[in-house]
Design a protein around this motif. Structure first.
Motif, PDB file in Angstrom:
ATOM      1  N   LEU A 222       0.810  -1.216   0.000  1.00 16.19           N
ATOM      2  CA  LEU A 222       0.000   0.000   0.000  1.00 16.19           C
ATOM      3  C   LEU A 222       0.846   1.270   0.000  1.00 16.19           C
ATOM      4  O   LEU A 222       0.564   2.223  -0.719  1.00 16.19           O
ATOM      5  CB  LEU A 222      -0.899  -0.049   1.247  1.00 16.19           C
ATOM      6  CG  LEU A 222      -1.729   1.160   1.625  1.00 16.19           C
ATOM      7  CD1 LEU A 222      -2.544   1.678   0.478  1.00 16.19           C
ATOM      8  CD2 LEU A 222      -2.628   0.815   2.805  1.00 16.19           C
ATOM      9  N   LEU A 223       1.892   1.295   0.819  1.00 17.49           N
ATOM     10  CA  LEU A 223       2.698   2.512   0.947  1.00 17.49           C
ATOM     11  C   LEU A 223       4.045   2.395   0.242  1.00 17.49           C
ATOM     12  O   LEU A 223       4.928   3.237   0.432  1.00 17.49           O
ATOM     13  CB  LEU A 223       2.910   2.834   2.433  1.00 17.49           C
ATOM     14  CG  LEU A 223       1.620   3.212   3.158  1.00 17.49           C
ATOM     15  CD1 LEU A 223       1.844   3.264   4.669  1.00 17.49           C
ATOM     16  CD2 LEU A 223       1.121   4.566   2.653  1.00 17.49           C
ATOM     17  N   GLY A 224       4.180   1.358  -0.569  1.00 15.05           N
ATOM     18  CA  GLY A 224       5.443   1.154  -1.275  1.00 15.05           C
ATOM     19  C   GLY A 224       5.241   1.186  -2.774  1.00 15.05           C
ATOM     20  O   GLY A 224       4.407   1.925  -3.301  1.00 15.05           O
ATOM     21  N   MET A 225       6.012   0.349  -3.438  1.00 13.75           N
ATOM     22  CA  MET A 225       6.013   0.341  -4.895  1.00 13.75           C
ATOM     23  C   MET A 225       4.639   0.043  -5.493  1.00 13.75           C
ATOM     24  O   MET A 225       4.181   0.777  -6.384  1.00 13.75           O
ATOM     25  CB  MET A 225       7.076  -0.667  -5.346  1.00 13.75           C
ATOM     26  CG  MET A 225       7.429  -0.636  -6.779  1.00 13.75           C
ATOM     27  SD  MET A 225       6.380  -1.768  -7.714  1.00 13.75           S
ATOM     28  CE  MET A 225       7.113  -3.348  -7.276  1.00 13.75           C
ATOM     29  N   PRO A 226       3.901  -0.977  -4.995  1.00 12.35           N
ATOM     30  CA  PRO A 226       2.573  -1.232  -5.585  1.00 12.35           C
ATOM     31  C   PRO A 226       1.602  -0.070  -5.378  1.00 12.35           C
ATOM     32  O   PRO A 226       0.809   0.235  -6.269  1.00 12.35           O
ATOM     33  CB  PRO A 226       2.094  -2.493  -4.847  1.00 12.35           C
ATOM     34  CG  PRO A 226       3.358  -3.163  -4.417  1.00 12.35           C
ATOM     35  CD  PRO A 226       4.291  -2.037  -4.054  1.00 12.35           C
ATOM     36  N   GLY A 227       1.671   0.586  -4.239  1.00 12.32           N
ATOM     37  CA  GLY A 227       0.783   1.722  -3.980  1.00 12.32           C
ATOM     38  C   GLY A 227       1.029   2.853  -4.953  1.00 12.32           C
ATOM     39  O   GLY A 227       0.103   3.412  -5.557  1.00 12.32           O
ATOM     40  N   LEU A 228       2.304   3.189  -5.126  1.00 12.24           N
ATOM     41  CA  LEU A 228       2.666   4.270  -6.033  1.00 12.24           C
ATOM     42  C   LEU A 228       2.359   3.879  -7.487  1.00 12.24           C
ATOM     43  O   LEU A 228       1.992   4.725  -8.306  1.00 12.24           O
ATOM     44  CB  LEU A 228       4.149   4.605  -5.857  1.00 12.24           C
ATOM     45  CG  LEU A 228       4.663   5.859  -6.566  1.00 12.24           C
ATOM     46  CD1 LEU A 228       3.856   7.106  -6.190  1.00 12.24           C
ATOM     47  CD2 LEU A 228       6.150   6.076  -6.253  1.00 12.24           C
TER      48      LEU A 228
END
Lengths: 406, 406
Positions: B148-154
């Motif tokens: 969520l707050l890492g690469m997949p989120g961005l």
């Protein structure tokens, strides 16, 4: 008043009106025999009073465009949902250049030259002329309003500048580059400072057709007679018919693209062993912009040769239109890995840009910095063959049908 | 000074360092046996003086991401030219969450929590830590920085907002919708006022895995033991291991998408007779935006169901990665006729938006308006199986490997 109107209606000249009528829907490739030339129709040269804003025009030039194939085919594919097909037994229509003979529309008057959708016939009554453009500039060949200054020109402009946003130095590839749109895309990209390579198919030796020379189009008619058209506009544009015949005529598309249209390089895709290898040879560093006119195997090969963040403007897929099942596209992963943008577009999205387009292109035409090649079939009765030829790559340049001279 | 440094180096604690090492390149699907777990390596918990800006970290969570499959395959395809493959016999790496144990980099100090590229091992020496992000907000589960707050989120943020530009009321379709990125795309689109439908594959009954309930993840380990994780953050987040075992666990992805993630509708593509029919049922008026994670037949069916001027963000093509030859795409003409924009993208284009992304997403997390489902495999030795499961759709939610607790 009623009596007077009735008298005027009676007085209106009635003329014969030759027409190209759809006989049957095409299955696969469009054929000459899908049409009939109807010679027994007549037309009153007066807009009927019942038509509140109709315009009656005499047609000069008709445009052979690839999109017409959808309107000629019997297909229930949802892909063609946005087109409404021609009716069997009716005159087909398309873009053309014409002169107003009579008008009940406030925007047009008798004598105006116009371009837009008209019928494949000598005279057309256009009930809804809102999409006709009045021709304001007549110091360029009128036939150009079916091409360079008409729908194909605006298509090339919108597709290249609005979809692809080319930058100086970028590598641009154009397929069907000697076609109505392709030849302009290449020249517009050159004006922007891009490196431009085009592909085209060689025309087989033809018994009739046109060849472009400097200021001169040598046109061989189906009966073998030769017509020379001299284009030294803005000074003059005139044709001479010569009383001898020749048996065949050929134009090398590579020569045309490189030496007459100013492309940096060009190749004949029919002479290449493999499209991927050809593209790697012409674009060792890859392609930034691909202007897509053909689809199929060419698109698949191009995907392999695109550069990171490349753009593909999908203007046409002419290699696929007559196939029962389209060819598969396998290199879709390139879109992901190279972060490509692939965008379909149509000229209808850019009609509002027509004045801006003219501002760019008219000075370039007058300064002779843009060349435009037309392949003019003479006579409405040769229209079906000209249209059919479009799908086998028989034309070199924009395919036009000459209905009548001014 | 030299003597002192030498003395410090000698004093540095040396620990065992379990590692996931690539044994052979995968052919087709990645298999557990392509990896070995190496248990005899050691690591000094001090950045060597020769490393001018190195950072030494203790790894907590590792992220199983689809892109890893390219780095694990022996393939000379030009499509993968932008990736540099893993070396045989070396530790693989990927995104993860870790704590700084020692640092010679001015941006990081001992005790900092970070996310970014690290090794699949207990401790990693990161020689070039410029792409590590310092974790500033710890009132959310740390594992979320792999998702969520890492690469997949961005990725979800960039692909939806920058590529697709969604407008209120538009119809959005997300494939692999229960995956790391898809579940967020759907929720972001809902926050924008779109109508969102997701597709996912059902997980077969598994002997281990996780099921999400409200505030609770039931996690069944490979040995059958059950772990309950309670997420009532920002108040608390804790796990309880229960001393009983169960034989299988299943989560219905349709239930997950509709009832836990707030999608308007969802379907299990494995249970549909035909994808085209399914899409026509869920999108009778067509699709404005398609967030593409899977490719192949799904993309082909979607093309038929897109609306005029639709947008397709190509984020992944996971159904194609392990095929010798990709499936063909046949409905390319839809791109032209419906004037679609199909755009590949990668998170690397949007790294500069990370602060803006956090500004949007952190308040939503704290207000419990975003739910994030993780599938946590416990123990580095279960990492290969977790990664392999990604490609058969075994995970529900973001697949994470827990290496160590804080």
């Amino acid at each position: 008043m009623l009596n007077q109107s009735a008298a005027m209606a009676e007085e209106a000249e009635v003329v014969k009106n030759k027409q190209v009528v759809l006989k049957n829907y095409a299955t696969g490739f469009v054929k000459d025999s899908d049409f009939i030339i109807k010679t027994d129709s007549t037309m009153s040269l007066k807009v009927p009073e019942s038509s509140s804003k109709g315009v009656l025009v005499k047609n000069f030039y008709l445009s052979c465009d690839p999109y017409l194939s959808f309107l000629l085919q019997k297909s229930d594919s949802s892909l063609e949902a946005q087109f409404s097909r021609f009716s069997l037994g009716s005159t087909i229509n398309g873009f053309g250049v014409a002169k107003v003979v009579d008008s009940r529309h406030p925007k047009f008057e008798k004598g105006d030259l116009v371009w837009g959708i008209t019928g494949w016939e000598e005279y057309s009554l256009i009930a809804e002329p809102d999409s006709l453009f009045k021709i304001e500039h007549t110091d360029v060949p009128l036939s150009h309003y079916t091409g360079l200054l008409g729908m194909p020109g605006l298509t090339a402009y919108g597709g290249l500048f609005e979809v692809c946003n080319p930058k100086k130095g970028e590598k641009v590839f154009v397929s069907a580059a000697s076609g109505a749109v392709g030849q302009l895309v290449g020249q517009f990209a050159k004006l922007t400072g891009c490196h431009v390579v085009g592909s085209a198919g060689s025309r087989e030796k033809c018994t009739h057709g046109s060849v472009l020379q400097k200021f001169l189009v040598i046109h061989v008619r189906a009966d073998g007679h030769v017509l020379l058209s001299f284009h030294v506009w803005p000074l003059a544009s005139f044709s001479v018919e010569i009383a001898f015949s020749i048996s065949s005529i050929t134009q090398d598309p590579v020569d045309l693209l490189k030496n007459k249209l100013g492309f940096d390089d060009a190749f004949n895709y029919k002479e290449e062993q493999g499209l991927d290898a050809a593209l790697k040879r012409y674009f060792p560093e890859g392609i930034d912009i691909y202007f897509e006119n053909v689809g199929g195997k060419m698109l698949d090969a191009v995907l392999l040769n695109m550069r990171m963040h490349g753009r593909i403007a999908v203007c046409g897929l002419i290699s696929q239109y007559n196939l029962e099942k389209p060819e598969g596209l396998y290199n879709v992963a390139s879109i992901l890995f190279k972060r490509l943008r692939v965008e379909g577009f149509a000229v209808f999205d850019y009609l509002h840009l027509y004045p801006k387009f003219l501002d760019l292109v008219l000075p370039q035409i007058r300064a002779k910095k843009i060349t435009y090649v037309e392949d003019i079939a003479e006579g409405l009765e040769n229209g079906p063959a000209a249209l059919v030829g479009l799908f086998s790559g028989r034309n070199v340049g924009k395919q036009v049908v000459l209905v009548a001279r001014e």
